[in-house]
Design a protein around this motif. Sequence first.
Motif, PDB file in Angstrom:
ATOM      1  N   GLY A 565       0.786  -1.218   0.000  1.00 11.13           N
ATOM      2  CA  GLY A 565       0.000   0.000   0.000  1.00 11.13           C
ATOM      3  C   GLY A 565       0.819   1.269   0.000  1.00 11.13           C
ATOM      4  O   GLY A 565       0.303   2.344  -0.339  1.00 11.13           O
ATOM      5  N   LYS A 566       2.104   1.177   0.386  1.00 11.34           N
ATOM      6  CA  LYS A 566       2.957   2.361   0.356  1.00 11.34           C
ATOM      7  C   LYS A 566       3.489   2.598  -1.061  1.00 11.34           C
ATOM      8  O   LYS A 566       3.417   1.721  -1.932  1.00 11.34           O
ATOM      9  N   MET A 567       4.035   3.782  -1.279  1.00 12.19           N
ATOM     10  CA  MET A 567       4.578   4.128  -2.589  1.00 12.19           C
ATOM     11  C   MET A 567       5.849   3.313  -2.853  1.00 12.19           C
ATOM     12  O   MET A 567       6.624   3.027  -1.940  1.00 12.19           O
ATOM     13  N   ALA A 568       6.049   2.994  -4.104  1.00 14.35           N
ATOM     14  CA  ALA A 568       7.191   2.154  -4.488  1.00 14.35           C
ATOM     15  C   ALA A 568       8.434   3.010  -4.674  1.00 14.35           C
ATOM     16  O   ALA A 568       8.883   3.289  -5.777  1.00 14.35           O
ATOM     17  N   ASP A 569       9.015   3.441  -3.542  1.00 16.20           N
ATOM     18  CA  ASP A 569      10.300   4.134  -3.507  1.00 16.20           C
ATOM     19  C   ASP A 569      11.313   3.133  -2.955  1.00 16.20           C
ATOM     20  O   ASP A 569      11.377   2.900  -1.736  1.00 16.20           O
ATOM     21  N   LEU A 570      12.088   2.527  -3.837  1.00 16.58           N
ATOM     22  CA  LEU A 570      12.922   1.382  -3.471  1.00 16.58           C
ATOM     23  C   LEU A 570      14.340   1.517  -4.012  1.00 16.58           C
ATOM     24  O   LEU A 570      14.557   2.179  -5.030  1.00 16.58           O
ATOM     25  N   LEU A 571      15.272   0.853  -3.329  1.00 18.05           N
ATOM     26  CA  LEU A 571      16.668   0.833  -3.755  1.00 18.05           C
ATOM     27  C   LEU A 571      17.171  -0.597  -3.817  1.00 18.05           C
ATOM     28  O   LEU A 571      16.805  -1.425  -2.976  1.00 18.05           O
ATOM     29  N   ILE A 572      18.025  -0.880  -4.796  1.00 21.85           N
ATOM     30  CA  ILE A 572      18.789  -2.125  -4.805  1.00 21.85           C
ATOM     31  C   ILE A 572      20.252  -1.759  -4.594  1.00 21.85           C
ATOM     32  O   ILE A 572      20.831  -0.996  -5.369  1.00 21.85           O
ATOM     33  N   LEU A 573      20.841  -2.294  -3.507  1.00 24.31           N
ATOM     34  CA  LEU A 573      22.255  -2.089  -3.203  1.00 24.31           C
ATOM     35  C   LEU A 573      23.039  -3.330  -3.594  1.00 24.31           C
ATOM     36  O   LEU A 573      22.531  -4.449  -3.470  1.00 24.31           O
TER      37      LEU A 573
END
Length: 604
Positions: A565-573
Amino acid sequence: MCINCGLNEALGKLVAANPGTPLSRFAVSRRGFVRGALACTAALGASGIPAFAATDGKPTYIFRGGKVYTQNPAMPWAEAVAVSGKTILAVGTNAEIDKLKGPSTKVVELGGRLLMPGFVEGHIHPFLGAFLTSGVDLQVPDLDAAVAAIDAYAKAHPTGPIRGFGWRVDMFGPEGPTRQIIDKIVSDRPAFFFSIDGHSLWANSKALEIAGVNKDTPDPIPRFSYYARDKDGFPTGYALEVNAVLQLVNAVQPISPTAMGQLMVEWMPKASAAGITAVFDAGVPPIGSDQATILSMYTDLDKQGRLPFRVVGSYIVKSPPIDTAVKELEALQKTVSSELVEISFMKIIGDGTQSGYTAWLVEPYSDRPDFRGASPFSVEEWIALIGATDAAGYDVHVHACGDGTARMVLDAIEKAIANNPPRNRRHTIAHLVYVTDEDMPRFGKLGVNSEFSGNWFSGDPDTLINMKQRYGERAELMYRAKSTLKNGGTISFGTDWPASGYFSTFKPLDSIQIAVTRQLIGKKDNPILAPLDERLTVAEAVHANTLGAARQIRLEDKIGSIEAGKMADLLILERNIFDGDVYDIASTKIELTLMNGQVVHGTA
């Protein structure tokens, strides 16, 4: 350390200037400024943020096969995440998420890499930073390295003025930088370089000549903003404080609206590469008294589909009068608004810095025992401004390097809570170089957030030598983020880029590593800033730069953690910073940045 308070008004005038036109004779409308700047920057090739969309109601993306750090206490770690459009659809095991896959779903194999929430910068100045830090980077170990960097840059850029940022006072002797050093490298065209704290400028003879600064030139503000001079009265090339600095810059290379827009567009991909998906802009340069001009550039970029991060902005108050401040914030909030941009905080410049003895202390400076700094506001004005802001339903975000300012703000917030109706407050005090033992528990008691720049926590020469001189024994108790948590308070991180005492960065991973080690990045045996028990865990530092900062700016229901349900603000490290050597955190590569479900850095 925070330079925005001094540069805002003067830089705003400089931004509005046409090349070659004195600032005092130029005027530009707000909308004309914005349209002109962004129309020109559109030619830079940023045609829009890349997007990928599934059309069958199934997930747009599935990220699987790695370590997912969620920041959700109910499920701190997961294996896979499904994203649908702008939002997170589901979080769980590989098997659970695989069941959601559709024919057009793009599956990204993490291969053991780390997936985590995007970074939220809780205090930063993107426009000011883009302006000051363009050109050659002088954040190098010593003067020889600075000279080499200028020489290399001059050879790579054989025409036009040369500019740069990042030199430190400790690179020079007591007289400071001199024009002769630069003249040996380039003498036929102007060159000027901002100091790392933004308060000073180093210029060559050609720049002084173009600006008309000579032996007979009066100092803009004697003993405060002036040109350093040799024994015969000739300017050395060292200009101090805003008035003198901008007198030189405006004459040599005034910044046009087009240039300001271009600098910002050039910086945005760097922010995405650093993993920044949301920012609290802690103050922009106004055009005259209009703060909406620069802020509107964010909304225009958003409407063009080119803004790669969310923006929560502020109306800035740095001195009296204060009577119209709340109305100005309300007007700004209505004027500047879009899907990714909102203006909802009152930023107050409560004091200055320890370096210039302008931070307001409870007890006197150790090296000036008859002086403890000052505040731009009276006690009555503090209580009135914070009280009125709170009563209107807004939160304050106060620059407070000194413990005296922190105490005054806590007192004013306490009065506001007593006098105004109950509400979910998010007041924040920023920087907090030193806080007294008496005031430490009050942050948690009053629900006041502590915003720190983790990148300032290092045992660097400025902190270990200069701050020791200013604070004496109090220097052993600086930047107590851990104690804030132990006393029931909340913390958030923001780099305050471009401002810095020793090295400037907008990269959250730099802040996180330094907050965990309390050492400069580089060598494991670098000096450690006492007290050692103030070192944060990796989890605490990451929280401060994700969910903690999201809570500060009232976006924790949308971002800061990986939850359905949250916004898709994601990181791949590229690697798991929670399991590896803490001295490798800052060098960890961010391979993908997703903001609002769209790839803004890397390739999915």
